[in-house]
Design an enzyme around this catalytic site. Structure first.
Site, PDB file in Angstrom:
ATOM      1  N   CYS A 122      55.088  31.240  35.405  1.00 21.94           N
ATOM      2  CA  CYS A 122      55.691  30.120  34.354  1.00 21.94           C
ATOM      3  C   CYS A 122      57.140  30.580  34.163  1.00 21.94           C
ATOM      4  CB  CYS A 122      54.868  30.125  32.955  1.00 21.94           C
ATOM      5  SG  CYS A 122      55.066  31.571  31.996  1.00 21.94           S
TER       6      CYS A 122
ATOM      7  N   CYS B 159      61.227  42.495  32.575  1.00 25.69           N
ATOM      8  CA  CYS B 159      59.909  43.189  32.975  1.00 25.69           C
ATOM      9  C   CYS B 159      59.886  44.645  32.664  1.00 25.69           C
ATOM     10  CB  CYS B 159      59.907  42.871  34.466  1.00 25.69           C
ATOM     11  SG  CYS B 159      59.418  41.485  35.172  1.00 25.69           S
TER      12      CYS B 159
ATOM     13  N   CYS C  71      52.201  35.465  33.431  1.00 28.21           N
ATOM     14  CA  CYS C  71      52.475  34.387  32.864  1.00 28.21           C
ATOM     15  C   CYS C  71      52.470  34.657  31.371  1.00 28.21           C
ATOM     16  CB  CYS C  71      51.339  33.097  33.350  1.00 28.21           C
ATOM     17  SG  CYS C  71      51.879  31.465  32.501  1.00 28.21           S
TER      18      CYS C  71
END
Length: 154
Positions: A80, A88, A7
């Protein structure tokens, strides 16, 4: 199986997911949580309501996903919407990546009872999803991705 919950601020939803998964998964799951832009502290209501629901809060802390470069997760779960849209790190490698959008109970304004209900509802959702994952037995690759994506709607 190694799971990393992500998150953006790693102070509420990913922390809840880590605590629930760690306790329900026992020796079957190695679980961590992290954020792309960690707040540096866990939301106090996350700790309060986890404890009230019977989950250990020992060792929970808000930290950067950079701290887990050597963790090599099998599964990365964003919880989220803003984290789901971020790029990433390369070191996530071949990890299965899925999104479990959860409303942020710490963002709710309302009575203490409303906030408590929101936290407990989020914990309950995570309990159902993690227990369903555990009940499915060992999964990998596309089977794991399909199961995890299906659980996003439980």
């Amino acid at each position: 199986m190694k799971i990393l919950f992500v998150c953006t601020h790693n102070r509420c939803r990913s922390i809840l997911a880590e605590a629930v998964s760690r306790q329900l998964g026992g020796a079957l799951l190695e679980v961590r949580s992290a954020g792309s832009q960690p707040a540096g502290q866990v939301h106090p209501l996350s700790l309060k309501y986890l404890a009230q629901a019977g989950y250990s809060t020992d060792g929970l802390r808000s930290q950067s996903w950079d701290a887990f470069e050597d963790f090599a997760p099998d599964l990365v779960v964003t919880v989220c919407d803003s984290a789901a849209g971020e790029a990433c790190p390369v070191w996530f490698g071949k990890a299965v990546k899925v999104h479990w959008g959860l409303k942020d109970p710490s963002a709710l304004s309302g009575s203490e009872e409303d906030v408590k209900a929101a936290f407990l509802a989020t914990i309950g959702t995570l309990e159902k999803r993690i227990q369903s994952l555990l009940d499915a037995g060992p999964l990998a690759g596309e089977a794991l991705k399909a199961k995890m994506e299906a659980l996003a709607h439980v």
